[in-house]
Design a protein around this motif. Structure first.
Motif, PDB file in Angstrom:
ATOM      1  N   ILE A 178     -20.703   9.206 -50.239  1.00 42.02           N
ATOM      2  CA  ILE A 178     -20.511  10.545 -50.820  1.00 42.02           C
ATOM      3  C   ILE A 178     -20.345  11.520 -49.666  1.00 42.02           C
ATOM      4  N   SER A 179     -19.189  12.165 -49.627  1.00 40.86           N
ATOM      5  CA  SER A 179     -18.966  13.056 -48.487  1.00 40.86           C
ATOM      6  C   SER A 179     -18.904  14.504 -48.914  1.00 40.86           C
ATOM      7  N   GLY A 180     -18.937  15.367 -47.896  1.00 41.68           N
ATOM      8  CA  GLY A 180     -19.033  16.816 -48.070  1.00 41.68           C
ATOM      9  C   GLY A 180     -17.954  17.433 -48.936  1.00 41.68           C
ATOM     10  N   VAL A 181     -17.148  18.234 -48.341  1.00 42.39           N
ATOM     11  CA  VAL A 181     -16.164  18.988 -49.098  1.00 42.39           C
ATOM     12  C   VAL A 181     -14.805  18.303 -48.986  1.00 42.39           C
ATOM     13  N   CYS A 182     -14.097  18.216 -50.105  1.00 41.78           N
ATOM     14  CA  CYS A 182     -12.744  17.687 -50.032  1.00 41.78           C
ATOM     15  C   CYS A 182     -11.813  18.836 -49.662  1.00 41.78           C
ATOM     16  N   GLY A 183     -10.607  18.503 -49.271  1.00 36.58           N
ATOM     17  CA  GLY A 183      -9.649  19.562 -48.977  1.00 36.58           C
ATOM     18  C   GLY A 183      -9.448  19.683 -47.494  1.00 36.58           C
ATOM     19  N   ASN A 184     -10.065  20.720 -46.881  1.00 35.58           N
ATOM     20  CA  ASN A 184      -9.938  20.956 -45.444  1.00 35.58           C
ATOM     21  C   ASN A 184     -10.202  19.717 -44.616  1.00 35.58           C
ATOM     22  N   TYR A 185      -9.374  19.475 -43.633  1.00 35.84           N
ATOM     23  CA  TYR A 185      -9.676  18.372 -42.735  1.00 35.84           C
ATOM     24  C   TYR A 185     -10.755  18.810 -41.745  1.00 35.84           C
ATOM     25  N   MET A 186     -11.840  18.064 -41.728  1.00 38.09           N
ATOM     26  CA  MET A 186     -12.978  18.388 -40.870  1.00 38.09           C
ATOM     27  C   MET A 186     -13.343  17.163 -40.043  1.00 38.09           C
ATOM     28  N   ILE A 204     -16.643  -5.919 -47.927  1.00 44.58           N
ATOM     29  CA  ILE A 204     -17.677  -5.453 -48.854  1.00 44.58           C
ATOM     30  C   ILE A 204     -17.055  -4.417 -49.795  1.00 44.58           C
ATOM     31  N   ALA A 205     -17.366  -4.528 -51.091  1.00 40.48           N
ATOM     32  CA  ALA A 205     -16.849  -3.558 -52.072  1.00 40.48           C
ATOM     33  C   ALA A 205     -17.339  -2.153 -51.701  1.00 40.48           C
ATOM     34  N   HIS A 206     -16.448  -1.186 -51.764  1.00 38.89           N
ATOM     35  CA  HIS A 206     -16.850   0.175 -51.394  1.00 38.89           C
ATOM     36  C   HIS A 206     -16.003   1.198 -52.141  1.00 38.89           C
ATOM     37  N   GLN A 207     -16.599   2.350 -52.390  1.00 34.90           N
ATOM     38  CA  GLN A 207     -15.808   3.465 -52.908  1.00 34.90           C
ATOM     39  C   GLN A 207     -16.283   4.758 -52.283  1.00 34.90           C
ATOM     40  N   GLU A 208     -15.380   5.722 -52.220  1.00 35.76           N
ATOM     41  CA  GLU A 208     -15.684   6.990 -51.551  1.00 35.76           C
ATOM     42  C   GLU A 208     -15.534   8.137 -52.547  1.00 35.76           C
ATOM     43  N   LEU A 209     -16.527   9.008 -52.547  1.00 30.49           N
ATOM     44  CA  LEU A 209     -16.490  10.148 -53.458  1.00 30.49           C
ATOM     45  C   LEU A 209     -16.615  11.428 -52.662  1.00 30.49           C
ATOM     46  N   LYS A 210     -15.934  12.451 -53.148  1.00 30.75           N
ATOM     47  CA  LYS A 210     -16.023  13.728 -52.439  1.00 30.75           C
ATOM     48  C   LYS A 210     -16.652  14.768 -53.355  1.00 30.75           C
ATOM     49  N   THR A 211     -17.513  15.605 -52.779  1.00 29.40           N
ATOM     50  CA  THR A 211     -18.093  16.706 -53.546  1.00 29.40           C
ATOM     51  C   THR A 211     -17.097  17.863 -53.490  1.00 29.40           C
ATOM     52  N   ASN A 212     -17.265  18.818 -54.358  1.00 24.72           N
ATOM     53  CA  ASN A 212     -16.344  19.951 -54.298  1.00 24.72           C
ATOM     54  C   ASN A 212     -16.985  21.153 -53.605  1.00 24.72           C
ATOM     55  N   GLU A 213     -16.182  22.181 -53.422  1.00 21.92           N
ATOM     56  CA  GLU A 213     -16.627  23.316 -52.623  1.00 21.92           C
ATOM     57  C   GLU A 213     -17.789  24.071 -53.269  1.00 21.92           C
ATOM     58  N   THR A 214     -17.765  24.160 -54.592  1.00 21.72           N
ATOM     59  CA  THR A 214     -18.863  24.851 -55.273  1.00 21.72           C
ATOM     60  C   THR A 214     -20.166  24.091 -55.027  1.00 21.72           C
ATOM     61  N   GLN A 215     -20.097  22.764 -55.173  1.00 24.25           N
ATOM     62  CA  GLN A 215     -21.306  21.967 -54.933  1.00 24.25           C
ATOM     63  C   GLN A 215     -21.816  22.186 -53.513  1.00 24.25           C
ATOM     64  N   TYR A 216     -20.892  22.269 -52.556  1.00 25.36           N
ATOM     65  CA  TYR A 216     -21.269  22.480 -51.162  1.00 25.36           C
ATOM     66  C   TYR A 216     -21.924  23.848 -50.974  1.00 25.36           C
ATOM     67  N   ASN A 217     -21.296  24.873 -51.552  1.00 29.01           N
ATOM     68  CA  ASN A 217     -21.816  26.223 -51.343  1.00 29.01           C
ATOM     69  C   ASN A 217     -23.168  26.438 -52.011  1.00 29.01           C
ATOM     70  N   VAL A 218     -23.373  25.776 -53.148  1.00 28.02           N
ATOM     71  CA  VAL A 218     -24.653  25.919 -53.849  1.00 28.02           C
ATOM     72  C   VAL A 218     -25.660  24.898 -53.325  1.00 28.02           C
ATOM     73  N   GLY A 219     -25.159  23.812 -52.737  1.00 28.50           N
ATOM     74  CA  GLY A 219     -26.059  22.779 -52.220  1.00 28.50           C
ATOM     75  C   GLY A 219     -26.662  21.938 -53.334  1.00 28.50           C
ATOM     76  N   GLU A 220     -25.953  21.829 -54.442  1.00 27.90           N
ATOM     77  CA  GLU A 220     -26.499  21.140 -55.620  1.00 27.90           C
ATOM     78  C   GLU A 220     -25.571  19.978 -55.985  1.00 27.90           C
ATOM     79  N   TYR A 221     -26.085  18.752 -55.798  1.00 28.88           N
ATOM     80  CA  TYR A 221     -25.227  17.581 -55.968  1.00 28.88           C
ATOM     81  C   TYR A 221     -25.741  16.630 -57.045  1.00 28.88           C
ATOM     82  N   ASP A 243     -28.119  14.904 -45.031  1.00 26.96           N
ATOM     83  CA  ASP A 243     -29.473  14.606 -45.504  1.00 26.96           C
ATOM     84  C   ASP A 243     -29.769  15.382 -46.786  1.00 26.96           C
ATOM     85  N   LEU A 244     -29.091  16.525 -46.936  1.00 27.84           N
ATOM     86  CA  LEU A 244     -29.272  17.337 -48.144  1.00 27.84           C
ATOM     87  C   LEU A 244     -28.820  16.540 -49.376  1.00 27.84           C
ATOM     88  N   ILE A 245     -27.675  15.864 -49.262  1.00 28.98           N
ATOM     89  CA  ILE A 245     -27.199  15.018 -50.365  1.00 28.98           C
ATOM     90  C   ILE A 245     -28.154  13.827 -50.539  1.00 28.98           C
TER      91      ILE A 245
END
Lengths: 325, 325
Positions: A178-186, A204-221, A243-245
């Protein structure tokens, strides 16, 4: 407030003599020097930094811009930047940008108007062209910027690799990132790249998920995490890009009665205070925040003295093993 | 960087006319005003705040001194102080004192030399006489200071009372309170007073423990907590004077297999981010940090404009019920 004139009057010396003592210019006898310093102490004379700065057209102040001061990662970073600046006799002007474009422009103008010696930018959304206006060194931390003087990062790719490898070595067969914000390349996006590389190497089976900007700004995942865990019953390991996530994964697991680390192993990123305050404590990728702060300050001071500095500096990360794996 | 002269040259106007536009002095035609603003934009002219400040002998900068930027309470407080200052067009110079006396003196000198408009002090150990040197408003937050201009506090006494009452109403019979630093008298000490008052009113067994300065500076309380829980088997409720301590109580309980809230109920203080990131989340006394920050900024600006301000302002607290009780 006492002025140079008052000190001159108190000592019976000329203002120019007092000024020479203060600026260590020309020959001054030990006696005169002592007289001046005693008078300064007596009158509580404080040199006027503004006047000095005006004649130099710069200050020993550094503008520091972060999106969210209260985010544990930025709180830790600011703390270390302040210490590093202080040890080099610099001060910091601190700004919360909350990642709003218009706020960042305002802050850049303020920095210009106050003739800062340089800017440290840890904020994500400022559009490139905004920096045309800046004519002091601009150091970014964990942020790409074409027009910056220098960028300081941790080894994000290695961090992603370490996290995946650790989970796989503990027997995980089905991983999620689970990664931070999607969109901007960081730079932080490389955490995902490193994670995927290792999963592919080990098949190994794997999948990647991105949080959105609102979730990042509020810190609520939590909502996102609950979705992930309810819709992917076989998942046995998660690598969170902060670590917040990771702390919120632990909370959702407690709610869903998923045992950490027995049923699900969790690795965070950053190694900030919160990683050692949760139950269980969080295994995480340690960012060398202190060293990154010191590096940013050194680069800024060197660049402001006209030296050529490396445009990118990457500092090493390490796995900090705790109870969540 | 473009100067006032460059703007004058670009517009063909006299420097004094440009200056009048900038400072909104005297009659200026709409056309002249527009010409000047267009030229400023074109040349990226930034007014020199240092020059303005020098003539006013003050700045729109506020010195903010906290013991530990990384502590979640101070991170939250700084974030709110920055927002409140920014909305009034002030900037903050931030300093980490780490509660070291000599560092604080150095910081106060820096504030003086930079002609700050005022100082907000949240740091605990500065000796009173150090403030003789300060001739700008000094606002303290959660800190007594004989020589300060004004002090902003939350209702600590009420907070202690609310915590004790909540634990007793949930059936606790044997309470412990763990408070911050012993020694210095601080407003936070009233939390203990309020707690004791209620325990006495309800005739409930209670004891109070104080952490020491090293524990506070390192933020590590687990050893003390383990001692308390091992040596007081009947304890069924703890009131911790910070969420940081409360989070560590949860960790020690997990280690000792004490179930929270079933066997032990825990109430924290502050209501910072960490209180909602732990498992279980922490019931706590909410400090109105945002309002305290806004109040401190208002008082500082009013006092710096020569107004008389209240020497002490107490803001209300409330009980924030979560999973630890």
């Amino acid at each position: 407030m006492a002025t140079l004139k008052d000190v001159a009057k108190e000592t019976g010396l000329a203002v120019s003599t007092v000024s020479r003592v203060l600026n260590s210019r020309g020959y001054i006898s030990e006696e005169t020097r002592n007289n001046v310093f005693n008078a300064m102490k007596k009158l509580n004379y404080q040199p006027n930094e503004m006047a000095r700065s005006l004649s130099k057209q710069t200050t020993n102040t550094i503008g520091v811009i972060v999106p969210h001061i209260r985010h544990p990662y930025f709180a830790e970073l600011i703390s270390n930047i302040e210490s590093a600046a202080n040890s080099r006799k610099y001060k910091i002007l601190l700004f919360n940008s909350k990642d709003r474009d218009e706020k960042e422009i305002e802050i850049l103008d303020m920095c210009n108007q106050n003739r800062v010696a340089g800017i440290i930018l840890c904020s994500g959304t400022v559009a490139m062209n905004k920096f045309d206006k800046i004519n002091v060194p601009l150091i970014t931390i964990e942020r790409n910027l074409e027009k910056g003087t220098a960028c300081v990062e941790c080894d994000n790719l290695k961090g992603g690799r370490l996290a995946a490898k650790h989970l796989i070595e503990l027997g995980c067969k089905n991983l999620v990132q689970i990664s931070g914000v999607c969109g901007n390349y960081m730079p932080a996006d490389s955490r995902e790249t490193g994670f995927i590389e290792v999963c592919e190497e080990y098949k190994i089976a794997h999948q990647e998920l991105k949080t959105n900007e609102t979730q990042y700004n509020v810190g609520e995942y939590k909502e996102l995490i609950e979705d992930v865990l309810l819709n992917n019953k076989g998942v046995d390991g998660i690598f969170a890009s902060s670590d917040l996530i990771a702390a919120q994964i632990l909370q959702v697991c407690a709610k869903l009665k998923i045992k950490v680390p027995q049923q699900l192993k969790v690795v965070g990123f950053d190694d900030v205070l919160v990683a050692s305050l949760t139950t269980p404590t969080i295994t995480t990728i340690h960012q060398p925040i202190k060293e990154m702060a010191q590096m940013a300050i050194s680069l800024l001071i060197e660049a402001s003295n006209g030296k050529i500095v490396p445009s990118k500096t990457t500092l090493p990360v390490s796995l900090m093993k705790r109870e969540s794996t």
